[in-house]
Design an enzyme around this catalytic site. Structure first.
Site, PDB file in Angstrom:
ATOM      1  N   PHE A 191       5.693  -9.397  -9.125  1.00 48.24           N
ATOM      2  CA  PHE A 191       5.138  -8.426  -8.165  1.00 48.24           C
ATOM      3  C   PHE A 191       3.711  -8.126  -8.563  1.00 48.24           C
ATOM      4  O   PHE A 191       3.001  -7.442  -8.096  1.00 48.24           O
ATOM      5  CB  PHE A 191       5.986  -7.157  -8.130  1.00 48.24           C
ATOM      6  CG  PHE A 191       7.446  -7.439  -7.856  1.00 48.24           C
ATOM      7  CD1 PHE A 191       7.795  -8.401  -6.914  1.00 48.24           C
ATOM      8  CD2 PHE A 191       8.452  -6.787  -8.539  1.00 48.24           C
ATOM      9  CE1 PHE A 191       9.132  -8.689  -6.660  1.00 48.24           C
ATOM     10  CE2 PHE A 191       9.785  -7.062  -8.293  1.00 48.24           C
ATOM     11  CZ  PHE A 191      10.125  -8.019  -7.362  1.00 48.24           C
ATOM     12  N   SER A 217       6.194   0.970  -0.053  1.00 48.65           N
ATOM     13  CA  SER A 217       6.731   0.727  -1.392  1.00 48.65           C
ATOM     14  C   SER A 217       7.481  -0.605  -1.438  1.00 48.65           C
ATOM     15  O   SER A 217       7.339  -1.382  -2.385  1.00 48.65           O
ATOM     16  CB  SER A 217       7.670   1.879  -1.778  1.00 48.65           C
ATOM     17  OG  SER A 217       8.343   1.569  -2.956  1.00 48.65           O
ATOM     18  N   TRP A 222       4.960  -3.380  -1.267  1.00 49.13           N
ATOM     19  CA  TRP A 222       4.241  -3.519  -2.542  1.00 49.13           C
ATOM     20  C   TRP A 222       4.946  -4.540  -3.433  1.00 49.13           C
ATOM     21  O   TRP A 222       4.308  -5.294  -4.168  1.00 49.13           O
ATOM     22  CB  TRP A 222       4.188  -2.148  -3.251  1.00 49.13           C
ATOM     23  CG  TRP A 222       3.563  -2.194  -4.620  1.00 49.13           C
ATOM     24  CD1 TRP A 222       2.245  -2.029  -4.922  1.00 49.13           C
ATOM     25  CD2 TRP A 222       4.226  -2.424  -5.872  1.00 49.13           C
ATOM     26  NE1 TRP A 222       2.045  -2.145  -6.269  1.00 49.13           N
ATOM     27  CE2 TRP A 222       3.239  -2.387  -6.872  1.00 49.13           C
ATOM     28  CE3 TRP A 222       5.541  -2.658  -6.245  1.00 49.13           C
ATOM     29  CZ2 TRP A 222       3.537  -2.570  -8.227  1.00 49.13           C
ATOM     30  CZ3 TRP A 222       5.846  -2.842  -7.584  1.00 49.13           C
ATOM     31  CH2 TRP A 222       4.851  -2.799  -8.562  1.00 49.13           C
ATOM     32  N   HIS A 223       6.286  -4.576  -3.354  1.00 52.53           N
ATOM     33  CA  HIS A 223       7.043  -5.469  -4.235  1.00 52.53           C
ATOM     34  C   HIS A 223       6.839  -6.937  -3.908  1.00 52.53           C
ATOM     35  O   HIS A 223       6.986  -7.791  -4.768  1.00 52.53           O
ATOM     36  CB  HIS A 223       8.544  -5.133  -4.189  1.00 52.53           C
ATOM     37  CG  HIS A 223       8.869  -3.906  -4.966  1.00 52.53           C
ATOM     38  ND1 HIS A 223       8.760  -2.652  -4.425  1.00 52.53           N
ATOM     39  CD2 HIS A 223       9.273  -3.744  -6.244  1.00 52.53           C
ATOM     40  CE1 HIS A 223       9.094  -1.760  -5.348  1.00 52.53           C
ATOM     41  NE2 HIS A 223       9.411  -2.384  -6.460  1.00 52.53           N
ATOM     42  N   GLY A 224       6.537  -7.221  -2.667  1.00 43.15           N
ATOM     43  CA  GLY A 224       6.321  -8.628  -2.362  1.00 43.15           C
ATOM     44  C   GLY A 224       6.225  -8.892  -0.884  1.00 43.15           C
ATOM     45  O   GLY A 224       6.623  -8.068  -0.054  1.00 43.15           O
TER      46      GLY A 224
END
Lengths: 483, 310
Positions: free
Chosen positions: A483, A322, A325-327
């Site tokens: 993102f 997770s 996923w943001h960066g």
């Protein structure tokens, strides 16, 4: 095109009028209009990346079609693998290529074998993390036979690129959104009026709360070495409200806009800062992503079943993924890791589902215990946000160490303190309204609903006024676009 | 659907009325620094309030000066009047052609100058003009052309401040305000000039840069020149000196010079006089009073050579 721009204020009514007045009687025409509007909306950022969406759409539609045709399990697995590989391949290339390359170079250098490789400086296509996950949910659900494959390419393309939620979610499940494209939409006054209210509240969150908090969050985070610990705490709090106002504001506008067109999107934020523990926080924050990971990663891994080792492993995997996923930055991975550490004690002591109902349900005020629980949870969230916001991991640790120093108890002095005071007052107003509306879908959803129209309209006008007086004069993009 | 559209239209009207009412109440009761998008205090660093009041009471001048702070801080009417002609400086902070056009339309026929000196600082052609519009809104009257400009500029701060200023104008509240003659930027001299206390500037290096001009500023500029021509006045375009280090950092000065030369009599004083970064400037692009003396004396020579002092 930003939701908080004049362009969108012109674009939305035009599409609305064409949708309900010109294309009203024809479902296919309505879907085609949504598709055209969505592609136009996206092309204003960068028309070249439109081909990426179209390609991704065609691949998943085709995979879905063949999944519906065959019962051969091996062939079905290959089809699913193709879809996942294409989607994650694009995501990996555009989002993570430079990150992995830089880390490989660094790793080789550390082992005394420096290698030469140049970064491609790849531009991240806006919204790729969102629509990729949305289309993947389609192929996975068709593969699992939980969803019939789509037969209408226009409806399917409109589902993938639906402009209200294309660039920053909510990440809709195909099983919720796709069927809505197949059935005739009726204009319902109450839904449309509610949609407008939600758009208004979303704009307030973004333009008043998030953008004003951003000014101070940037001031403190960008020059954290020049500020005392007390100001850095303030910086963390400002960022917490910035990211919440920004992202939940976007979601509110997206959901409200969809309602104007007769669609219902899932709730993406459910008052996360009123959570009493981190497990509750994660049931209320970015719900569409959390549940996506839950359904397509956590549960297939075994979820909370099995040995303690498996439970711990699964929690770490889901939170680290997770974060990633943001960066492509170690700060996001540490942020995920930290949240896993917050969550783990609750899971292992089986208290992760202790707070399922709304806090102080049916009451005006929370108990002292609840206030302390919410304060503690908010504090933990702020510490995690410091990693999320910092330039790199070193800065985050340095920021934290400066908070926990003797300067923590000094009165902070910084530029524009009077504006900071006003911003804190606005946050106070925002928190009160959200508290009152916490049992409903969004803050002002049912507020004053039993009062005369003049009172309701005066309140909405006051919100418009606050936006007009406290918004930033330059348009500011939403954080989650990156993102 | 019909009910939705009707209710929305009714709410829009209600909201617009309520919004403007709240802006007025807020503007009157809350200091500007607590309400970032409503500028309610009169005056300002550029002394435009005093300048406008003086211009309104002037009957006629021979020379009218227009432009940004380079005009009102660089062209000293006391020195220019040594030519034997009366002069008035209508420059204002960050004034761009779209605001100059409004001032020209208001004051050209009123002041009837025979010569207009238009200070053309290239950066003024790169700005959107919001700062200058705000200065005009709060320190002069809000009329139809200004209101149109505000709407065109699509800036919420200008709209709010415009609404508040209109209300104040309507209730005749602005007449009670008298601006201090001296503030942080200098002392206002009758005739529109602002004299800076002599400060010096520390040399700084600049990276190479370009002026990124806005086409609509040139369109307004052309309309201003037409208005001046139509009034029968002569027009002299001047580019006041900025520090050589800053001037030389721009890579498209030649383009700007050739463009201005094609429009009217144009003199780039950065090339006509030699000034020192430290001794003649108070910052990187504003002259101090020593620099103003040298610049204005040279300007009088140029005017002489053109026969504009007769």
């Amino acid at each position: 095109m930003l939701f908080n721009s004049l362009d969108f204020a012109i674009f939305l009514p035009i599409v609305f009028i064409l949708y309900w007045f010109v294309a009203q009687r024809n479902l296919k025409l309505q879907n085609a209009l949504i598709l055209a509007a969505s592609y136009f909306f996206y092309a204003l950022w960068d028309w070249r990346f439109l081909f990426l969406i179209i390609f991704s759409t065609l691949v998943d539609f085709t995979v879905g079609y063949f999944l519906g045709k065959t019962k051969d399990q091996t062939y079905r697995k290959i089809l699913l693998a193709v879809s996942v590989a294409v989607n994650l391949g694009f995501l990996g290339f555009f989002k993570y290529y430079d990150f992995f390359l830089a880390n490989f170079i660094e790793a080789f250098r550390l082992f005394g074998q420096p290698i030469q490789a140049s970064s491609l400086n790849i531009i991240l296509p806006v919204g790729i993390s969102f629509y990729t996950f949305q289309t993947m949910s389609y192929t996975i659900d068709v593969y699992r036979k939980r969803l019939e494959p789509g037969k209408d390419i226009i409806a399917f393309s409109a589902f993938v690129s639906f402009f209200p939620q294309l660039v920053a979610g909510p990440i809709e499940r195909a099983s919720n959104l796709l069927p809505q494209f197949y059935k005739k939409r009726e204009f319902v006054y109450a839904n449309a009026a509610d949609g407008l209210k939600q758009i208004l509240w979303g704009l307030f969150k973004k333009m008043v709360i998030a953008d004003n908090c951003a000014y101070f969050a940037n001031m403190f985070f960008n020059n954290y070495t020049e500020h005392p610990g007390s100001a850095l705490v303030l910086g963390g709090v400002f960022f917490a409200f910035q990211i919440y106002g920004d992202f939940s504001g976007y979601s509110d506008i997206a959901i409200g806009t969809s309602r104007l067109f007769g669609f219902n999107l899932m709730q993406n934020f459910n008052y996360p800062y009123f959570s009493r523990d981190m497990a509750e926080f994660w049931r209320r924050w970015h719900i569409s992503l959390s549940t996506w990971f839950r359904d397509y990663l956590y549960i297939p891994l075994g979820g909370s079943r099995g040995s303690s080792y498996k439970k711990v492993r699964n929690i770490f995997i889901i939170f680290i993924v997770s974060g990633f996923w943001h960066g492509a930055n170690w700060t996001f991975i540490i942020w995920g890791l930290l949240n896993a550490l917050y969550f783990l004690p609750l899971l292992l002591t089986k208290r992760n589902r202790a707070n399922l109902e709304v806090v102080a349900q049916g009451k005006y005020l929370p108990s002292i215990r609840e206030v302390m629980q919410m304060g503690m949870t908010f504090g933990l969230a702020v510490i995690a946000w410091i990693f999320f916001r910092s330039e790199n991991v070193y800065s985050a640790f340095d920021y934290l160490s400066r908070i926990f120093s003797s300067t923590l108890f000094t009165i902070p002095t910084f530029k524009d303190r009077h504006i900071a005071f006003v911003t804190l007052l606005l946050i106070g107003f925002f928190v009160v309204i959200e508290w009152i509306g916490r049992e409903h879908q969004f803050g002002i959803s049912k507020l004053l609903q039993n009062k005369p129209r003049i009172i309701r309209w005066t309140f909405f006008t006051f919100i418009v006024f606050l936006i007009g007086v406290f918004m930033k004069t330059e348009e500011t993009p939403f954080i989650y676009f990156q993102f | 659907m019909k009910k939705f559209i009707t209710t929305l239209a009714k709410f829009s009207l209600f909201c617009a009325f309520g919004y403007f009412l709240l802006v007025c109440v807020f503007g009157m009761s809350i200091p500007s620094y607590y309400s970032p998008n409503i500028t309610s205090h009169l005056g300002g660093s550029g002394h435009l309030n005093s300048r406008i009041k003086e211009a309104n009471n002037k009957a006629h001048v021979d020379i009218l000066i227009l432009g940004s702070s380079h005009a009102y801080r660089g062209l000293d009417t006391r020195i220019i009047e040594r030519s034997g002609k009366s002069a008035f400086n209508l420059g204002s902070s960050s004034q761009t052609p779209i605001q100059t056009e409004i001032l020209v339309n208001r004051y050209l026929s009123h002041l009837e100058p025979s010569l207009v000196i238009f200070e053309v600082y290239p950066s003024a052609f790169t700005l959107d003009g919001a700062e200058s519009s705000l200065d005009l809104i709060i320190n002069s009257r809000v009329d139809l052309p200004l209101a149109k400009l505000v709407i065109k500029q699509k800036n919420i701060k200008l709209i709010n401040s415009g609404v508040y200023a209109s209300m104040r104008q309507f209730l005749n509240l602005e007449t009670v305000f008298t601006e201090e003659n001296t503030n942080s930027s200098g002392t206002y001299i009758s005739g529109g000039f602002v004299e800076d206390s002599v400060r010096t500037y520390r040399y700084d290096d600049y990276d190479k840069q370009r002026w990124d001009f806005k086409p609509y500023q040139f369109e307004a500029f052309d309309r201003i020149l037409s208005s001046i021509k139509l009034s029968g006045a002569e027009c002299l375009l001047v580019f006041s000196p900025i520090t050589p280090s800053r001037y030389n950092s721009y890579t498209n000065q030649v383009y700007f010079d050739s463009l201005m030369t094609s429009k009217a009599s144009y003199f780039n004083f950065n090339q006509l006089i030699q000034l020192d970064d430290s001794l003649h400037f108070s910052d990187s692009h504003h002259l101090n009073q020593h620099g103003v003396e040298i610049y204005n004396r040279k300007l009088l020579q140029v005017m002489d050579s053109l026969g504009l002092s007769d």
